[in-house]
Design an enzyme around this catalytic site. Sequence first.
Site, short mmCIF file in Angstrom:
data_model
loop_
_atom_site.label_atom_id
_atom_site.label_comp_id
_atom_site.label_asym_id
_atom_site.label_seq_id
_atom_site.Cartn_x
_atom_site.Cartn_y
_atom_site.Cartn_z
N HIS A 76 0.85 -1.19 0.00
CA HIS A 76 0.00 0.00 0.00
C HIS A 76 0.89 1.25 0.00
O HIS A 76 2.11 1.14 -0.14
CB HIS A 76 -0.98 -0.03 1.19
CG HIS A 76 -0.31 -0.19 2.52
ND1 HIS A 76 0.04 0.88 3.29
CD2 HIS A 76 0.09 -1.29 3.18
CE1 HIS A 76 0.62 0.45 4.40
NE2 HIS A 76 0.66 -0.87 4.35
N ALA A 77 0.31 2.41 0.14
CA ALA A 77 1.01 3.68 -0.08
C ALA A 77 2.31 3.85 0.69
O ALA A 77 3.34 4.18 0.11
CB ALA A 77 0.07 4.85 0.22
#
Length: 85
Positions: free
Chosen positions: A15-16
């Site tokens: 994820h980010a």
Amino acid sequence: MKSFVYTIKDELGIHARPAGLLCAKAKEFESEIRISLGEKSVNLTKLMALMTMGIKCGDTVTVTTSGDDEDKAVNALEKFFCDNL
């Protein structure tokens, strides 16, 4: 050319936050670094390209390095994956 295969263990996948850290780590090297999942393959220094891959927990990816510092890059990235993903 050097490579390693890794199965993502982080329950949120790439994820980010870890994607940003991973791209920053890849930018430390001169070698071309690519990450592949199935038929998709992107340059690991491109954050948006990495995010579009949608790599989830349980996915098995291949990271490939090619260049003057490929040995150093593959070792550092494999450690990064083991420690963070």
